[in-house]
Motif scaffolding. Sequence first.
Motif, PDB file in Angstrom:
ATOM      1  N   ILE A  12       0.755  -1.315  -0.009  1.00  0.00           N
ATOM      2  CA  ILE A  12       0.004  -0.047  -0.017  1.00  0.00           C
ATOM      3  C   ILE A  12       0.862   1.282  -0.244  1.00  0.00           C
ATOM      4  CG2 ILE A  12      -1.597   1.333   1.378  1.00  0.00           C
ATOM      5  CD1 ILE A  12      -2.595  -1.500   2.431  1.00  0.00           C
ATOM      6  N   ILE A  13       1.977   1.185   0.768  1.00  0.00           N
ATOM      7  CA  ILE A  13       2.956   2.391   0.911  1.00  0.00           C
ATOM      8  C   ILE A  13       3.629   2.704  -0.498  1.00  0.00           C
ATOM      9  CG2 ILE A  13       5.013   3.118   1.834  1.00  0.00           C
ATOM     10  CD1 ILE A  13       4.115   2.032   4.569  1.00  0.00           C
ATOM     11  N   PHE A  14       4.017   1.581  -1.156  1.00  0.00           N
ATOM     12  CA  PHE A  14       4.693   1.728  -2.525  1.00  0.00           C
ATOM     13  C   PHE A  14       3.822   2.127  -3.460  1.00  0.00           C
ATOM     14  CE2 PHE A  14       7.718  -1.970  -1.355  1.00  0.00           C
ATOM     15  CZ  PHE A  14       8.722  -1.178  -1.166  1.00  0.00           C
ATOM     16  N   SER A  15       2.322   1.770  -3.350  1.00  0.00           N
ATOM     17  CA  SER A  15       1.643   2.012  -4.215  1.00  0.00           C
ATOM     18  C   SER A  15       1.241   3.587  -4.193  1.00  0.00           C
ATOM     19  CB  SER A  15       0.050   1.445  -4.060  1.00  0.00           C
ATOM     20  OG  SER A  15       0.430  -0.222  -4.706  1.00  0.00           O
ATOM     21  N   PHE A  16       1.064   3.998  -2.930  1.00  0.00           N
ATOM     22  CA  PHE A  16       0.597   5.478  -2.488  1.00  0.00           C
ATOM     23  C   PHE A  16       1.845   6.256  -3.078  1.00  0.00           C
ATOM     24  CE2 PHE A  16       1.006   9.047   0.376  1.00  0.00           C
ATOM     25  CZ  PHE A  16      -0.435   9.712   0.184  1.00  0.00           C
ATOM     26  N   ILE A  17       3.075   6.086  -2.965  1.00  0.00           N
ATOM     27  CA  ILE A  17       3.983   6.933  -3.470  1.00  0.00           C
ATOM     28  C   ILE A  17       3.940   7.143  -4.765  1.00  0.00           C
ATOM     29  CG2 ILE A  17       6.641   6.863  -3.557  1.00  0.00           C
ATOM     30  CD1 ILE A  17       6.680   5.614  -0.778  1.00  0.00           C
ATOM     31  N   PHE A  18       3.917   6.047  -5.780  1.00  0.00           N
ATOM     32  CA  PHE A  18       3.858   6.163  -6.942  1.00  0.00           C
ATOM     33  C   PHE A  18       2.723   6.743  -7.444  1.00  0.00           C
ATOM     34  CE2 PHE A  18       7.320   2.953  -6.415  1.00  0.00           C
ATOM     35  CZ  PHE A  18       8.564   3.605  -7.206  1.00  0.00           C
ATOM     36  N   PHE A  19       1.558   6.566  -7.032  1.00  0.00           N
ATOM     37  CA  PHE A  19       0.126   7.251  -7.245  1.00  0.00           C
ATOM     38  C   PHE A  19       0.375   8.707  -6.946  1.00  0.00           C
ATOM     39  CE2 PHE A  19      -2.532   3.163  -7.146  1.00  0.00           C
ATOM     40  CZ  PHE A  19      -2.923   3.227  -8.400  1.00  0.00           C
ATOM     41  N   ILE A  56       2.356   5.182 -12.607  1.00  0.00           N
ATOM     42  CA  ILE A  56       0.668   4.615 -12.616  1.00  0.00           C
ATOM     43  C   ILE A  56       0.833   3.063 -12.450  1.00  0.00           C
ATOM     44  CG2 ILE A  56      -1.438   4.415 -13.542  1.00  0.00           C
ATOM     45  CD1 ILE A  56      -1.240   7.003 -12.143  1.00  0.00           C
ATOM     46  N   ALA A  57       1.893   2.653 -13.461  1.00  0.00           N
ATOM     47  CA  ALA A  57       1.843   1.070 -13.934  1.00  0.00           C
ATOM     48  C   ALA A  57       2.439   0.456 -12.615  1.00  0.00           C
ATOM     49  CB  ALA A  57       2.618   1.131 -15.141  1.00  0.00           C
ATOM     50  N   LEU A  58       3.423   1.306 -12.048  1.00  0.00           N
ATOM     51  CA  LEU A  58       3.882   0.803 -10.971  1.00  0.00           C
ATOM     52  C   LEU A  58       3.184   0.569  -9.578  1.00  0.00           C
ATOM     53  CD1 LEU A  58       7.428   2.287 -10.782  1.00  0.00           C
ATOM     54  CD2 LEU A  58       7.135  -0.092 -11.506  1.00  0.00           C
ATOM     55  N   ALA A  59       2.412   1.574  -9.507  1.00  0.00           N
ATOM     56  CA  ALA A  59       1.410   1.651  -8.237  1.00  0.00           C
ATOM     57  C   ALA A  59       0.197   0.371  -8.641  1.00  0.00           C
ATOM     58  CB  ALA A  59       0.982   2.832  -8.232  1.00  0.00           C
ATOM     59  N   LEU A  60      -0.120   0.201  -9.594  1.00  0.00           N
ATOM     60  CA  LEU A  60      -1.034  -0.871 -10.036  1.00  0.00           C
ATOM     61  C   LEU A  60      -0.471  -2.144  -9.779  1.00  0.00           C
ATOM     62  CD1 LEU A  60      -2.873   0.653 -13.085  1.00  0.00           C
ATOM     63  CD2 LEU A  60      -3.727   0.461 -10.704  1.00  0.00           C
ATOM     64  N   ALA A  61       0.858  -2.320 -10.258  1.00  0.00           N
ATOM     65  CA  ALA A  61       1.318  -3.589  -9.870  1.00  0.00           C
ATOM     66  C   ALA A  61       1.602  -3.940  -8.447  1.00  0.00           C
ATOM     67  CB  ALA A  61       2.841  -3.697 -10.387  1.00  0.00           C
ATOM     68  N   PHE A  62       2.019  -3.081  -7.609  1.00  0.00           N
ATOM     69  CA  PHE A  62       2.326  -3.131  -6.296  1.00  0.00           C
ATOM     70  C   PHE A  62       0.910  -3.419  -5.474  1.00  0.00           C
ATOM     71  CE2 PHE A  62       6.196  -0.515  -6.758  1.00  0.00           C
ATOM     72  CZ  PHE A  62       7.197  -1.491  -6.633  1.00  0.00           C
ATOM     73  N   ILE A  63      -0.271  -2.411  -5.921  1.00  0.00           N
ATOM     74  CA  ILE A  63      -1.239  -2.876  -5.081  1.00  0.00           C
ATOM     75  C   ILE A  63      -2.119  -3.976  -5.310  1.00  0.00           C
ATOM     76  CG2 ILE A  63      -3.000  -1.668  -6.652  1.00  0.00           C
ATOM     77  CD1 ILE A  63      -2.770  -1.221  -2.870  1.00  0.00           C
ATOM     78  N   SER A  64      -2.054  -4.419  -6.621  1.00  0.00           N
ATOM     79  CA  SER A  64      -2.603  -5.769  -7.051  1.00  0.00           C
ATOM     80  C   SER A  64      -1.756  -6.923  -6.994  1.00  0.00           C
ATOM     81  CB  SER A  64      -3.175  -5.781  -8.620  1.00  0.00           C
ATOM     82  OG  SER A  64      -1.904  -5.818  -9.336  1.00  0.00           O
ATOM     83  N   GLY A  65      -0.469  -6.729  -6.796  1.00  0.00           N
ATOM     84  CA  GLY A  65       0.590  -7.871  -6.652  1.00  0.00           C
ATOM     85  C   GLY A  65       0.899  -8.516  -8.032  1.00  0.00           C
ATOM     86  N   THR A  66       0.130  -7.961  -8.988  1.00  0.00           N
ATOM     87  CA  THR A  66       0.454  -8.618 -10.446  1.00  0.00           C
ATOM     88  C   THR A  66       1.957  -8.143 -10.856  1.00  0.00           C
ATOM     89  OG1 THR A  66      -1.940  -8.210 -10.776  1.00  0.00           O
ATOM     90  CG2 THR A  66      -0.375  -8.376 -12.898  1.00  0.00           C
ATOM     91  N   PHE A  67       2.792  -9.096 -11.404  1.00  0.00           N
ATOM     92  CA  PHE A  67       4.055  -8.893 -11.769  1.00  0.00           C
ATOM     93  C   PHE A  67       4.981  -8.116 -10.469  1.00  0.00           C
ATOM     94  CE2 PHE A  67       1.686  -9.206 -15.791  1.00  0.00           C
ATOM     95  CZ  PHE A  67       2.187 -10.312 -15.957  1.00  0.00           C
TER      96      PHE A  67
END
Length: 131
Positions: A12-19, A56-67
Amino acid sequence: MAKAIAIIVARIIFSFIFFMAAGFKFADIGATASYIAAAGFPMATFLTWVAALFEIALALAFISGTFFTEASLLAGIYVIFLAFAFHGPSHWQQNQAEFGFFVDHFTFLAGLLFAAVHGPERWALRQTLFR
């Protein structure tokens, strides 16, 4: 269970930072492009859009766990590139705080490498979709 919760919080933190980073770029593309151009990069507006979409792509990957592992490694490369390009040794004489910003990127890298090794834990979209 504590390990799983810690990893989810980190995601969540990684996603938030990149978003948030992408949001700042989208809020004022021109200002970010000027900052990129001042660092000596050509096609600054294009690079701003590329950076924002990548974040945005990084944030989505972190929040979803995809790749997740791949995203963690790419984010690590990106973060170290940013450290040298915008806060590297050539900036330290003008502003000593830049050294602190530079070092902070390596702390972020350490977390990303740790994440790459340990993965997204059990609540990851990739694990569910690609079994």
